[in-house]
Design an enzyme around this catalytic site. Structure first.
Site, PDB file in Angstrom:
ATOM      1  N   LYS A 285     -13.304  18.722  52.666  1.00  0.00           N
ATOM      2  CA  LYS A 285     -13.234  19.126  54.068  1.00  0.00           C
ATOM      3  C   LYS A 285     -11.871  19.773  54.307  1.00  0.00           C
ATOM      4  CE  LYS A 285     -11.953  17.681  58.017  1.00  0.00           C
ATOM      5  NZ  LYS A 285     -11.731  19.017  58.629  1.00  0.00           N
TER       6      LYS A 285
ATOM      7  N   GLY B 174      -1.798  15.525  55.568  1.00  0.00           N
ATOM      8  CA  GLY B 174      -1.798  15.825  56.995  1.00  0.00           C
ATOM      9  C   GLY B 174      -0.789  14.946  57.716  1.00  0.00           C
ATOM     10  N   SER B 175      -1.065  14.663  58.972  1.00  0.00           N
ATOM     11  CA  SER B 175      -0.110  13.948  59.810  1.00  0.00           C
ATOM     12  C   SER B 175      -0.169  12.441  59.584  1.00  0.00           C
ATOM     13  CB  SER B 175      -0.376  14.243  61.288  1.00  0.00           C
ATOM     14  OG  SER B 175      -1.581  13.626  61.710  1.00  0.00           O
TER      15      SER B 175
ATOM     16  N   VAL C  65      -3.092  10.613  61.670  1.00  0.00           N
ATOM     17  CA  VAL C  65      -4.411  10.815  61.060  1.00  0.00           C
ATOM     18  C   VAL C  65      -4.506  10.033  59.756  1.00  0.00           C
ATOM     19  CG1 VAL C  65      -5.999  12.514  60.060  1.00  0.00           C
ATOM     20  CG2 VAL C  65      -4.763  13.056  62.159  1.00  0.00           C
ATOM     21  N   GLY C  66      -3.425  10.052  58.968  1.00  0.00           N
ATOM     22  CA  GLY C  66      -3.415   9.303  57.719  1.00  0.00           C
ATOM     23  C   GLY C  66      -3.638   7.814  57.926  1.00  0.00           C
TER      24      GLY C  66
ATOM     25  N   GLU D  19      -0.561  12.136  51.593  1.00  0.00           N
ATOM     26  CA  GLU D  19       0.723  12.807  51.794  1.00  0.00           C
ATOM     27  C   GLU D  19       0.797  13.170  53.272  1.00  0.00           C
ATOM     28  OE1 GLU D  19       3.113  13.024  49.706  1.00  0.00           O
ATOM     29  OE2 GLU D  19       1.976  12.243  47.992  1.00  0.00           O
TER      30      GLU D  19
ATOM     31  N   CYS E 227       5.697  20.582  54.557  1.00  0.00           N
ATOM     32  CA  CYS E 227       6.184  19.200  54.531  1.00  0.00           C
ATOM     33  C   CYS E 227       7.529  19.080  53.832  1.00  0.00           C
ATOM     34  CB  CYS E 227       5.160  18.286  53.882  1.00  0.00           C
ATOM     35  SG  CYS E 227       4.752  18.748  52.188  1.00  0.00           S
TER      36      CYS E 227
ATOM     37  N   GLN F  10       0.043  25.285  68.055  1.00  0.00           N
ATOM     38  CA  GLN F  10       1.261  25.059  67.284  1.00  0.00           C
ATOM     39  C   GLN F  10       2.458  25.716  67.957  1.00  0.00           C
ATOM     40  OE1 GLN F  10       1.199  23.109  64.377  1.00  0.00           O
ATOM     41  NE2 GLN F  10       3.420  23.115  64.661  1.00  0.00           N
TER      42      GLN F  10
ATOM     43  N   GLU G  27       8.728  14.861  62.942  1.00  0.00           N
ATOM     44  CA  GLU G  27       8.398  16.087  62.216  1.00  0.00           C
ATOM     45  C   GLU G  27       7.942  17.149  63.212  1.00  0.00           C
ATOM     46  OE1 GLU G  27       6.084  17.261  58.175  1.00  0.00           O
ATOM     47  OE2 GLU G  27       4.932  16.099  59.617  1.00  0.00           O
TER      48      GLU G  27
END
Length: 482
Positions: free
Chosen positions: A173, A226-227, A230-231, A248, A282, A329, A381
């Site tokens: 995905k 990702g963020s 979400v992780g 990551e 990142c 963004q 971040e």
């Protein structure tokens, strides 16, 4: 009428329950394409097919698997100009970076093609007489890969290539912001000598398809980039099925510039590290920790170098920094500019929306001065072409500031002192450390990952990837008397 680009479901290209529009962030009048959104039923179908396909793929001979990965990698490298142009068109990074990303993605596949032939086990004698031990790695099963938009082909490649190398099925995905690059890579993989349904593309929203994917008991492992929020959500869902996870996530990387540094080199590393890829990576150098003895001279050169950057259309010759990826963004980036000012930071340059010949999401790279490590702009971040300078009085203070973060992906030091460089390498609490190099830029044959909120689970890339994409089997054999 624009053709809808389809998902690869159980070995067949299929339309979905809807579609999304993808536009060029350098020129909003340029429609990249329409892309199908997979349905829940399609996801279930492709997961069912993946299990039988994985068993067939695992039984392929190692040279047969090696040939598949080599063919994918070779085609990516051969088509780097074409696919790099597509990537830059939909993501916004300058063409040179887009080309480089595609070529690097090809190198991931050719590296793991070779690894197909290097899967060596171990053996040992047992503590029991007459018993021998065989230890080997086997495929983990069906792997869900959830990849980001900032390196849409490279990040996906460094997950997909080892997954296939070690005998797994893949359900991918990608980020909905960059679907064109996902379709292009899937077309290359789907043409190879692989079982039907071994590799699937399921484009769709994270809150629907993504959530259903990570909650599925048919998934044996999840690799996510990702963020942090979400992780953490993925980890919470995965633990219900005891699904293996590799994540990551965020970063707040620091580049320390010491009083003995080559300032021209330091500025070059800072500008490239902070603003390469429009700061949307990142490994970006978002904190510049500078010794007070060289602070003023460094800042003068840094601001001049930042202001000299050419901001423009990703595909135009001479562009050094393209637009940010999306309207949201851009809004988030400008909000961080306002936040920094409200915290008392001085915006020395940039941080503004720009107008260009084509309508796009352009902004000027920004440098904050007079910042402290406690400001939110130095704790969170931003994923923006923004960097902050933090003045320190000594090496010890610099190292303390570098390590004072919830993250721990990369860090760097610019110094002529071997003693300082060695001490920094040993004491910086990050997964990647650089000396007289930018914090950004990593090789494909060695481990990549961080500490703290940056990473969770086994490392990515190189031989370290085997830890995630395989499971260990220990066999005890008694041959009996002669």
């Amino acid at each position: 009428m624009t053709e809808i680009q389809k998902n690869l479901i159980a070995g067949e290209w299929r339309a979905g329950e809807g579609e999304i529009e993808n536009r060029n962030p350098s020129d909003l009048s340029d429609l990249v394409g329409l892309f199908a959104q997979a349905s829940s039923d399609q996801l279930d179908a492709t997961l069912a097919q993946a299990r039988s396909a994985q068993q067939e793929w695992a039984a392929y001979g190692m040279e047969r698997k090696q040939a598949v990965l080599m063919a994918i990698g070779t085609e990516l490298m051969t088509r780097a100009e074409e696919l790099g142009t597509l990537l830059s068109r939909e993501e916004g990074k300058p063409l040179a970076e887009g080309r480089g990303e595609i070529y690097r993605a090809g190198q991931f596949f050719t590296y793991y093609a070779a690894e197909c032939l290097r899967q060596l086990g171990e053996n040992a004698d047992s503590v029991r007489a007459g018993v021998e031990i065989d230890v080997r790695r086997e495929p983990v099963g069906t792997v869900a890969i959830i990849s980001p938009w900032n390196f849409p082909t490279a990040t996906a490649a460094w997950k997909i290539a080892p997954a296939l190398c070690y005998g797994n099925a893949v359900v991918w995905k990608p980020a909905n912001v960059t679907p064109a690059s996902a379709v292009a890579l899937t077309e290359i993989i789907a043409r190879q000598d692989i079982p039907r349904g071994l590799f699937s593309l399921v484009m769709g929203a994270g809150h629907s398809i993504g959530q259903r994917l990570v909650e599925s008991p048919q998934i044996d492992a999840i690799s996510f980039t990702g963020s942090v929020p979400v992780g953490k959500g993925i980890a919470a869902a995965a633990i219900q099925n005891l699904t293996k996870v590799q994540m990551e996530m965020g970063s707040k990387n620091a580049l320390a510039v010491m009083d003995d540094a080559d300032l021209d080199l330091a500025v070059t590393l800072a500008v490239g590290g902070a603003f390469g890829g429009t700061g949307q990576k990142c490994t970006a150098s978002s904190r510049l920790v500078v010794h007070e003895a060289v602070h003023d001279a460094f800042v003068e050169k840094l601001v001049a170098g930042t202001q000299a950057m050419t901001i423009g259309h990703a595909l135009e010759a001479g562009t050094q920094m393209g637009p940010v990826v999306s309207k949201q963004q851009l809004a988030d980036n400008l909000a961080y500019v306002d936040l920094g000012r409200s915290e008392g930071a001085e915006l020395a340059c940039g941080g503004q929306r720009l107008e260009r010949a084509t309508e796009g999401f352009y902004m000027s790279p920004g440098v904050f001065l007079n910042t402290t490590n406690q400001m939110r702009i130095n704790r969170e971040e931003m994923f923006a072409p923004l960097t902050s300078v933090i003045k320190v009085a000594s090496y010890d203070e610099a190292l303390s500031v570098v390590n004072d973060t919830n993250f721990g992906l990369t860090s760097g030091i610019v110094t002529r002192s071997l003693a300082r460089a060695t001490h920094f390498r040993r004491n910086a609490r990050t997964g990647v450390v650089t000396v007289n190099l930018a914090t950004a830029g990593t090789d494909y044959h060695v481990p990549f990952g961080g500490r703290g909120d940056s990473s969770y689970g086994p490392r990515e890339q190189g031989k370290a990837a085997a830890e995630f994409y395989t499971t260990v089997k220990t066999a005890y054999i008694s041959a009996g008397p002669v």
